[in-house]
Design a protein around this motif. Sequence first.
Motif, PDB file in Angstrom:
ATOM      1  N   ILE A  49       0.890  -1.263  -0.026  1.00  0.00           N
ATOM      2  CA  ILE A  49      -0.099   0.209  -0.068  1.00  0.00           C
ATOM      3  C   ILE A  49       1.106   1.196  -0.023  1.00  0.00           C
ATOM      4  N   ILE A  50       0.621   1.890  -0.977  1.00  0.00           N
ATOM      5  CA  ILE A  50       1.386   3.349  -1.352  1.00  0.00           C
ATOM      6  C   ILE A  50       0.795   4.291  -0.611  1.00  0.00           C
ATOM      7  N   GLU A  51       1.255   5.204  -0.151  1.00  0.00           N
ATOM      8  CA  GLU A  51       0.661   6.766   0.378  1.00  0.00           C
ATOM      9  C   GLU A  51       1.202   7.679  -0.454  1.00  0.00           C
ATOM     10  N   THR A  52       0.129   8.322  -1.402  1.00  0.00           N
ATOM     11  CA  THR A  52       0.783   9.343  -2.241  1.00  0.00           C
ATOM     12  C   THR A  52      -0.027  10.676  -1.863  1.00  0.00           C
ATOM     13  N   MET A  53       0.317  11.800  -2.522  1.00  0.00           N
ATOM     14  CA  MET A  53      -0.239  13.039  -2.292  1.00  0.00           C
ATOM     15  C   MET A  53      -1.892  12.977  -2.304  1.00  0.00           C
ATOM     16  N   SER A  54      -2.384  12.128  -2.938  1.00  0.00           N
ATOM     17  CA  SER A  54      -3.735  12.127  -3.401  1.00  0.00           C
ATOM     18  C   SER A  54      -4.576  10.936  -2.426  1.00  0.00           C
ATOM     19  N   GLY A  55      -3.806   9.969  -1.733  1.00  0.00           N
ATOM     20  CA  GLY A  55      -4.257   9.140  -1.001  1.00  0.00           C
ATOM     21  C   GLY A  55      -3.730   7.902  -1.052  1.00  0.00           C
ATOM     22  N   LYS A  56      -3.987   6.739  -0.680  1.00  0.00           N
ATOM     23  CA  LYS A  56      -3.648   5.360  -0.789  1.00  0.00           C
ATOM     24  C   LYS A  56      -3.894   4.583  -1.722  1.00  0.00           C
ATOM     25  N   LEU A  57      -2.878   3.901  -2.232  1.00  0.00           N
ATOM     26  CA  LEU A  57      -3.433   2.747  -3.570  1.00  0.00           C
ATOM     27  C   LEU A  57      -2.449   1.496  -3.152  1.00  0.00           C
ATOM     28  N   LYS A  58      -3.103   0.487  -3.359  1.00  0.00           N
ATOM     29  CA  LYS A  58      -2.723  -0.893  -3.300  1.00  0.00           C
ATOM     30  C   LYS A  58      -2.068  -1.322  -4.766  1.00  0.00           C
ATOM     31  N   MET A  59      -0.986  -1.818  -4.615  1.00  0.00           N
ATOM     32  CA  MET A  59      -0.349  -2.485  -5.757  1.00  0.00           C
ATOM     33  C   MET A  59       0.513  -3.637  -5.619  1.00  0.00           C
ATOM     34  N   GLU A  60       0.836  -4.198  -6.739  1.00  0.00           N
ATOM     35  CA  GLU A  60       1.820  -5.480  -6.557  1.00  0.00           C
ATOM     36  C   GLU A  60       3.081  -4.898  -6.308  1.00  0.00           C
ATOM     37  N   ARG A  61       3.929  -5.738  -5.610  1.00  0.00           N
ATOM     38  CA  ARG A  61       5.260  -5.562  -5.422  1.00  0.00           C
ATOM     39  C   ARG A  61       5.823  -5.457  -6.664  1.00  0.00           C
ATOM     40  N   SER A  62       5.735  -6.282  -7.548  1.00  0.00           N
ATOM     41  CA  SER A  62       6.425  -6.158  -9.018  1.00  0.00           C
ATOM     42  C   SER A  62       6.048  -4.939  -9.746  1.00  0.00           C
ATOM     43  N   ALA A  63       5.241  -3.885  -9.365  1.00  0.00           N
ATOM     44  CA  ALA A  63       5.059  -2.878 -10.031  1.00  0.00           C
ATOM     45  C   ALA A  63       5.886  -1.655  -9.695  1.00  0.00           C
ATOM     46  N   ILE A  64       6.631  -1.903  -8.735  1.00  0.00           N
ATOM     47  CA  ILE A  64       7.834  -0.875  -8.169  1.00  0.00           C
ATOM     48  C   ILE A  64       8.839  -0.986  -8.729  1.00  0.00           C
ATOM     49  N   SER A  65       9.351   0.331  -9.387  1.00  0.00           N
ATOM     50  CA  SER A  65      10.378   0.390 -10.168  1.00  0.00           C
ATOM     51  C   SER A  65      11.847   0.860  -9.490  1.00  0.00           C
ATOM     52  N   LEU A  66      11.650   1.529  -8.488  1.00  0.00           N
ATOM     53  CA  LEU A  66      12.517   2.431  -8.006  1.00  0.00           C
ATOM     54  C   LEU A  66      12.447   2.682  -6.558  1.00  0.00           C
ATOM     55  N   GLU A  67      13.464   2.547  -5.667  1.00  0.00           N
ATOM     56  CA  GLU A  67      13.497   2.942  -4.214  1.00  0.00           C
ATOM     57  C   GLU A  67      14.392   4.139  -4.367  1.00  0.00           C
ATOM     58  N   LEU A  68      13.843   5.077  -3.860  1.00  0.00           N
ATOM     59  CA  LEU A  68      14.268   6.665  -3.636  1.00  0.00           C
ATOM     60  C   LEU A  68      14.791   6.840  -2.295  1.00  0.00           C
ATOM     61  N   SER A  69      14.625   6.246  -1.304  1.00  0.00           N
ATOM     62  CA  SER A  69      15.132   6.690   0.017  1.00  0.00           C
ATOM     63  C   SER A  69      16.733   6.841   0.062  1.00  0.00           C
ATOM     64  N   ALA A  70      17.305   5.730  -0.533  1.00  0.00           N
ATOM     65  CA  ALA A  70      18.833   5.422  -0.488  1.00  0.00           C
ATOM     66  C   ALA A  70      19.319   6.709  -1.332  1.00  0.00           C
ATOM     67  N   ALA A  71      18.752   7.060  -2.400  1.00  0.00           N
ATOM     68  CA  ALA A  71      19.203   8.157  -3.285  1.00  0.00           C
ATOM     69  C   ALA A  71      19.161   9.417  -2.593  1.00  0.00           C
ATOM     70  N   LEU A  72      17.928   9.705  -1.976  1.00  0.00           N
ATOM     71  CA  LEU A  72      17.834  10.821  -1.318  1.00  0.00           C
ATOM     72  C   LEU A  72      18.824  10.863  -0.161  1.00  0.00           C
ATOM     73  N   ASN A  73      19.051   9.900   0.482  1.00  0.00           N
ATOM     74  CA  ASN A  73      19.918  10.052   1.683  1.00  0.00           C
ATOM     75  C   ASN A  73      21.503  10.348   1.222  1.00  0.00           C
ATOM     76  N   LYS A  74      21.888   9.850   0.108  1.00  0.00           N
ATOM     77  CA  LYS A  74      23.100  10.186  -0.503  1.00  0.00           C
ATOM     78  C   LYS A  74      23.241  11.603  -0.841  1.00  0.00           C
ATOM     79  N   LYS A  75      21.991  12.029  -1.481  1.00  0.00           N
ATOM     80  CA  LYS A  75      22.247  13.568  -1.949  1.00  0.00           C
ATOM     81  C   LYS A  75      22.359  14.480  -0.705  1.00  0.00           C
ATOM     82  N   THR A  76      21.580  14.254   0.466  1.00  0.00           N
ATOM     83  CA  THR A  76      21.682  14.851   1.640  1.00  0.00           C
ATOM     84  C   THR A  76      22.980  14.849   2.311  1.00  0.00           C
ATOM     85  N   ALA A  77      23.643  13.769   2.266  1.00  0.00           N
ATOM     86  CA  ALA A  77      24.951  13.395   3.213  1.00  0.00           C
ATOM     87  C   ALA A  77      25.917  14.242   2.574  1.00  0.00           C
TER      88      ALA A  77
END
Length: 92
Positions: A64-92
């Motif tokens: 279940i993904i929380e977006t700005m417009s609400g929550k969506l239920k999706m298959e795990r295989s529909a996820i393309s990219l994880e941004l948390s690690a990329a965002l943490n690298k930019k701020t460090a």
Amino acid sequence: MEQLQQFAPFLLMFVVIYFFMIRPQQKKAKNEKEFETSLKIGDRIVTKSGIHGKIAELAETTVIIETMSGKLKMERSAISLELSAALNKKTA
């Protein structure tokens, strides 16, 4: 000996196809499976359709993904990219 020479091009073709097509696909599938299992609540992600969100809940095959417009239920295989690690690298 002559039979071996007749089949050598076919064997060579199979080896080339295996190393340039089959093996990379298997490697990519393995990496995608590892990525799907490594997801955790709170990760910021992008789906294959381009939806940005944050993981709110995880189930065996769905998320279940929380977006700005609400929550969506999706298959795990529909996820393309994880941004948390990329965002943490930019701020460090």
